[in-house]
Design a protein around this motif. Structure first.
Motif, PDB file in Angstrom:
ATOM      1  N   THR A 305       8.961  -7.147  -6.972  1.00  0.00           N
ATOM      2  CA  THR A 305       9.651  -6.837  -7.204  1.00  0.00           C
ATOM      3  C   THR A 305      10.041  -6.495  -5.477  1.00  0.00           C
ATOM      4  N   PHE A 306      10.879  -5.540  -5.064  1.00  0.00           N
ATOM      5  CA  PHE A 306      11.337  -6.267  -3.628  1.00  0.00           C
ATOM      6  C   PHE A 306      11.660  -4.785  -2.374  1.00  0.00           C
ATOM      7  N   LEU A 307      11.358  -4.557  -1.665  1.00  0.00           N
ATOM      8  CA  LEU A 307      11.512  -3.166  -1.085  1.00  0.00           C
ATOM      9  C   LEU A 307      13.216  -2.936  -0.420  1.00  0.00           C
ATOM     10  N   LYS A 308      12.479  -1.316  -0.209  1.00  0.00           N
ATOM     11  CA  LYS A 308      13.406  -1.165  -0.120  1.00  0.00           C
ATOM     12  C   LYS A 308      13.937  -0.051   1.095  1.00  0.00           C
ATOM     13  N   GLU A 309      14.787  -0.215   2.105  1.00  0.00           N
ATOM     14  CA  GLU A 309      14.522   0.751   3.296  1.00  0.00           C
ATOM     15  C   GLU A 309      13.959   1.621   3.412  1.00  0.00           C
TER      16      GLU A 309
END
Length: 353
Positions: A305-309
């Motif tokens: 999955t992806f990181l979020k700010e």
């Protein structure tokens, strides 16, 4: 309305949930700032916190009018009241990762609902991204942790034991603004540094020993987490290349902890470089930090999955040579738009005391 509960209701709609029973005290604190024992009900129209009479005053003092939460005394709620809370609700969510099977049966009986639905970690996912208040609390915890490491440089001497260092860490936190520790400090000396989760013993510090210290504190409920490997008197030449390898990867990974970074790829930075140099990465590169010192997301090759700010993460690559020594360097990192921002900043280069 309480902004977190309002957002939770929006998420519930997407899962076709018309109500939710929240039992996990960490999730209750996240949504309401309430730390007393009880259960939070999100019903069709109301938010109700059910608690014991001895906690009523404290709970009411915690809440504001804008929270829009009804506080109820368990003594004043009848069997019929429990059965009516979710009357005509088709789906009622519960925390399947927290509730035991025994408690699941009790909840099902108490609320007379046959349609309890797993929420798939809904609240834990919400907690991944921090608001500014949460970030400020974590920053404060990190500042205290940095100061503790500075203090330890003067405190640690030849002959002092792992247990004595661990006790000093806890005492420092108590005396310098922390409300608690994030976890029991890991203090490992010499050959014990090769065990990533070592429990402090009476092993005393000797000349040329590496000293691995992993510690964190809580401020307003929010955690810090930092590890440094420092050295008594000198650093052996054979250790320097391994230390340099860990530090290179730790710094690179911190920079790459930015919005939309792929977690699987992030994990592969250290894993690949370690393997090329003949070493294995034997634990995850990191994890989320917040109200708990270990929370979502896990920075692992298994997580695509992806990181979020505004996520806050631990970045902790390490190399361990059984029976000899281990090196781990860890920071608490704020995910930014373009790069990660380290919130713990005690020196990462060789520290010899």
């Amino acid at each position: 309305m309480n902004e977190k509960i309002r957002y939770l209701r929006e998420k519930m709609k997407k899962l076709d949930l018309e109500g939710m029973i929240i039992s996990n005290p960490i999730n209750i604190k996240y949504l309401t700032n309430i730390e007393e024992e009880g259960t939070l009900l999100i019903t069709r129209k109301e938010n109700i916190f059910i608690t014991y009479s001895m906690y009523l005053e404290s709970v009411k003092n915690t809440l504001t009018i804008n929270d829009e939460i009804i506080v109820a005394d368990t003594r004043e709620i009848s069997k019929e009241d429990y059965e009516n809370f979710f009357l005509f609700c088709e789906n009622v969510g519960f925390e399947e990762n927290y509730v035991t099977y025994e408690n699941y049966k009790i909840i099902k009986q108490k609320y007379k609902t046959n349609n309890l639905v797993e929420t798939e970690g809904l609240l834990e996912k919400m907690r991944e991204v921090k608001n500014q208040d949460e970030i400020n609390n974590i920053k404060k915890a990190c500042e205290i942790t940095d100061r503790c490491f500075e203090h330890l440089q003067k405190f640690i001497k030849i002959g002092i034991t792992e247990i004595e260092i661990a006790n000093e860490i806890e005492d420092f936190f108590k005396k310098n603004g922390a409300e608690n520790i994030s976890f029991k400090p890991i203090v490992a000396v010499g050959e014990n540094t090769s065990n990533p989760h070592w429990k402090p013993t009476k092993r005393a510090v000797k000349m040329a020993d590496p000293i691995l210290i992993d510690m964190g504190c809580k401020y307003n409920g929010y955690c810090s987490d930092m590890t440094r490997t420092i050295f008594m008197g000198c650093i052996l030449e054979e250790i320097k290349p391994i230390y340099d390898l860990v530090l290179k990867n730790q710094l690179l990974t911190t920079r790459e902890m930015r919005e939309y970074a792929n977690i699987k790829m992030l994990s592969s930075i250290s894993e690949t470089d370690f393997k090329v140099n003949g070493y294995d990465l034997i634990h995850a590169v990191g994890h989320g930090i917040g109200l708990e010192v270990h929370e979502r997301p896990i920075i692992s090759f298994k997580n695509d999955t992806f990181l979020k700010e505004n996520m806050v993460l631990a970045n902790e690559p390490g190399i361990y040579l059984p029976g000899k020594y281990g090196i781990r360097i860890e920071d608490t990192v704020l995910v930014g738009k373009n790069e990660g921002i380290s919130l713990t900043n005690f020196p990462r280069t060789y520290v010899v005391i």
